[in-house]
Write a protein that holds these residues in place. Sequence first.
Motif, PDB file in Angstrom:
ATOM      1  N   PRO A   1       0.737  -1.347  -0.043  1.00  0.00           N
ATOM      2  CA  PRO A   1       0.109   0.089   0.002  1.00  0.00           C
ATOM      3  C   PRO A   1       0.854   1.207  -0.024  1.00  0.00           C
ATOM      4  CG  PRO A   1      -1.055  -1.707   1.533  1.00  0.00           C
ATOM      5  CD  PRO A   1       0.409  -2.232   1.073  1.00  0.00           C
ATOM      6  N   LEU A   2       1.834   1.192   0.663  1.00  0.00           N
ATOM      7  CA  LEU A   2       2.918   2.478   0.687  1.00  0.00           C
ATOM      8  C   LEU A   2       3.459   2.689  -0.607  1.00  0.00           C
ATOM      9  CD1 LEU A   2       4.352   4.677   2.128  1.00  0.00           C
ATOM     10  CD2 LEU A   2       6.097   2.942   2.888  1.00  0.00           C
ATOM     11  N   TYR A   3       3.848   1.670  -1.113  1.00  0.00           N
ATOM     12  CA  TYR A   3       4.291   2.001  -2.512  1.00  0.00           C
ATOM     13  C   TYR A   3       3.467   2.399  -3.677  1.00  0.00           C
ATOM     14  CZ  TYR A   3       8.585  -0.601  -0.806  1.00  0.00           C
ATOM     15  OH  TYR A   3       9.576  -1.140  -0.332  1.00  0.00           O
ATOM     16  N   LEU A   4       2.171   1.714  -3.384  1.00  0.00           N
ATOM     17  CA  LEU A   4       1.110   2.465  -4.301  1.00  0.00           C
ATOM     18  C   LEU A   4       0.801   3.797  -4.148  1.00  0.00           C
ATOM     19  CD1 LEU A   4      -1.111  -0.761  -4.267  1.00  0.00           C
ATOM     20  CD2 LEU A   4       0.155  -0.018  -6.201  1.00  0.00           C
ATOM     21  N   VAL A   5       0.713   4.175  -2.546  1.00  0.00           N
ATOM     22  CA  VAL A   5       0.314   5.630  -2.538  1.00  0.00           C
ATOM     23  C   VAL A   5       1.607   6.540  -3.046  1.00  0.00           C
ATOM     24  CG1 VAL A   5       0.229   7.214  -0.543  1.00  0.00           C
ATOM     25  CG2 VAL A   5      -1.112   5.017  -0.408  1.00  0.00           C
ATOM     26  N   LEU A   6       2.665   6.358  -2.880  1.00  0.00           N
ATOM     27  CA  LEU A   6       3.879   6.983  -3.251  1.00  0.00           C
ATOM     28  C   LEU A   6       3.832   7.132  -4.609  1.00  0.00           C
ATOM     29  CD1 LEU A   6       6.740   5.601  -1.103  1.00  0.00           C
ATOM     30  CD2 LEU A   6       5.513   7.795  -0.982  1.00  0.00           C
ATOM     31  N   PHE A   7       3.424   5.994  -5.327  1.00  0.00           N
ATOM     32  CA  PHE A   7       3.322   6.125  -6.880  1.00  0.00           C
ATOM     33  C   PHE A   7       2.137   6.958  -7.339  1.00  0.00           C
ATOM     34  CE2 PHE A   7       1.030   4.566 -10.713  1.00  0.00           C
ATOM     35  CZ  PHE A   7       2.220   4.656 -11.421  1.00  0.00           C
ATOM     36  N   SER A   8       1.260   6.940  -6.713  1.00  0.00           N
ATOM     37  CA  SER A   8       0.108   7.713  -7.177  1.00  0.00           C
ATOM     38  C   SER A   8       0.344   9.235  -6.886  1.00  0.00           C
ATOM     39  CB  SER A   8      -1.034   7.256  -6.327  1.00  0.00           C
ATOM     40  OG  SER A   8      -1.447   6.054  -6.594  1.00  0.00           O
ATOM     41  N   ALA A   9       0.908   9.482  -5.655  1.00  0.00           N
ATOM     42  CA  ALA A   9       1.265  10.964  -5.269  1.00  0.00           C
ATOM     43  C   ALA A   9       2.275  11.452  -6.289  1.00  0.00           C
ATOM     44  CB  ALA A   9       1.800  11.057  -4.214  1.00  0.00           C
ATOM     45  N   ALA A  10       3.274  10.636  -6.707  1.00  0.00           N
ATOM     46  CA  ALA A  10       4.363  11.013  -7.628  1.00  0.00           C
ATOM     47  C   ALA A  10       3.514  11.403  -9.009  1.00  0.00           C
ATOM     48  CB  ALA A  10       5.274  10.276  -7.764  1.00  0.00           C
TER      49      ALA A  10
END
Length: 796
Positions: A2-11
């Motif tokens: 989930p953290l990686y997906l959120v970081l990807f989306s924010a970027a």
Amino acid sequence: MPLYLVLFSAAVLSVSLFPDLPSLYSLLLLFPILLLLRFFRRLKPILPICLGLTAGIYFGHQYLSHQLLASDSGNEFILYGTVVGLPKQESRQIRFILDVENIKTPDGKNLQQNIPDKVQLSWYISPYQTPPQLQPGENWKLRVKLHRPRSMVNPAGFDYQVWLMRRGVGATGYVLKGDNRVTDDTHRAKFVNWIDQQRYHLQHWIVNQSDSPQKGILIALLIGDSALVDQKDWLLMQQTGTNHLIAISGLHVGFLAIFGFYLGLLVGRFLQLISIPWPAQYFAYLGAIGFAAFYSALAGFNIPTVRTLLMISLFYWICLWRRETSIVDVFCLALACVVIIDPLAGYDVGFWLSFGAVGLLILCFSGRKTIEPNSSKSVIRRLGNSLIAFVRSQWIMFIGLMIPLLILTSSFSLIAPLANAIAIPLITFFVVPCLLLAALLENVVPIASNLFLSFSEWGLEHLLLFLQSLLGVAPGKLNPVIALSPAMNLWIGFCCLLMLLPRGFFPRSIIVVALFISLSLHYCLPKPDQPDLRILVLDVGQGTAIVVQVGDKSMVYDTGATFSDNFDAGSGIITPYLRSEGITRVDKLVVSHNDQDHVGGLSGLMETIEVDELLLGQYLPVFSPTEQQQTLYRKAKSVQSCHEYPQWQWNQVSFQFIHWPLRKRASANNYSCLLVIDYQGQKILLPGDMEKEIERQLLAANKLPRNIEMLLVGHHGSLSSSTPEFVEFLYPKQVVYSAGFQNRYGHPHRKVRERFQSIHSEEFNTATDGAVEFQWKQGVQLPVFSYRRSYKRYWF
């Protein structure tokens, strides 16, 4: 994960804030970063950020590559394409989107670069002309004039260019006279055409079959097209916090998914009776996805329904695979999928509210289990628990979305929990099902279809009566407009999050006291760093709209134009800015004269903002007001002529209208209100569209100030104003042209610009600078602020 997906989306979303896009060749830097991560595992969180930035930059270049070149903007073309979506007929035009197959120049050459996928066109209609019958799926050859998409740039304003880009529209324009005709060519999938045609048929079926004054809402609920929703009904549902229910929303798609789930479950159990070995849940999952997709198709796969469809599909496909996946993983995966499909989703209020609402429900309900005793009352208890959970969910939405609503809209409805407690079940479980049944039975059992349609009309009519009665309890006080600082928003948001945590984490009484003290200090203490005088020249295209603020006093000078039946500068540009500043009441509203580009937004502004004094250049003794004008005049506490209005003072700033003898047969421009603003000897002049004749008359009478600080150039820089003698006498240090980009009048005129350049005036133009803000504090003018330059994005 989930953290990686959120970081990807924010970027991905962060790229939309870039003033310029890096070159595609810069993406090659990703390879050494990947190599570096191979040896330094602790830097692994950098990978999704790099991938997100890469995706955002790539999609940004894709958007720009399908926009008409600036060099081709304003040229004529021959278009070949298919009508998509639902054409919107207004009083003076038909607006529609053409899916482009080919673009040619008038001499028959194909356009070689930056060919738009879609083009939004307007077909203007004269009062004596029969409007063309445009239908979805038709293939047309059209002679058009195209422009590169461009929006007006204002604080707290709507970005029209982003709205077009997110829908794949690479050019806008209008149809010219010529060989415009339907062709037999086709290049689009028949299924896509069929969906558009069915939506078009259902739209006209409700228009012809329903006598309800709320037929526009019925159309919005059935096919997601809100173009025919009455503005009063829209405002009512906004004020009660139920406007999210007007169009097909994620809530309705979710309801259809639940219905499809249980229907599929019944089908699965029946098939098991005839020895089909597949589990009944498989059919339930497929039924949920199928019904959600069906309702999304009815809405033309608009962005809110696609978000919900993605989340539902991901959840049930994971169930089909029998994978143990948490709901948080599904939520984050859906978020990542949405930003890939729509990289500019961050500019959509619905994106933040929908994912915020789902996130809050996951936070407050996920992982909690209620154990029911085995007794005869278990069913009743379950119903009671369901009711409690529904009421609690409304409370959670109200508390949890308060700060996002304040940040995005500067307002929220105090009665939203109560209004939604009635509106959500009534629309979701009664109005929408009756409407769908009426549509399905239209050609099968017309009598039953009409009956179900009347049921939906009845439910909607009584809902609006209920909402009106709620607003009538305390009119004007149930929708507070609150503008808080970023720090205060962050603090209140943190407090709201603590209140939503399970009991025992933190004493809620302390949170309530802290919130009360914070808000009291915010409203009691003076705001720091406030200028003595602020003048904002808004970007309203070819028109004028200015907001003047002195402490807690505010004045609006002119209201811009009306752009369509559903959008005007008053409600769409001025009101959002005033609300973002926490202003719900304007002390003085000046309408310099009755030209459409100055008075067009008056109705929209007065529908949304209270006005103490309305000052008019063309007042009742000059022209007899229409019934609509009289209705507007009654909304103001006082209506007077600016040509008879005395001087007034706000703190250190004085205001005075310059008067001159009016002639009955003078042009509308020469009735303009001429306002002088004086701040400690620094004068600002707002002349409206005053022409040469009045300029010379005022010069002869010695009524004009000399050596002024700032001038709004008369008549948008037209050659009919700003004579050499007038310019030389005023000798302004700064001038502002309030004009539209590449407007058909050629404003500001070259000779007018040369006159101001000859005296070294600093020039600003809303067409190229966006909104322009002037501020004065402690007797000194602060640096001028241009919104198009200061908030530059890569698409403009």
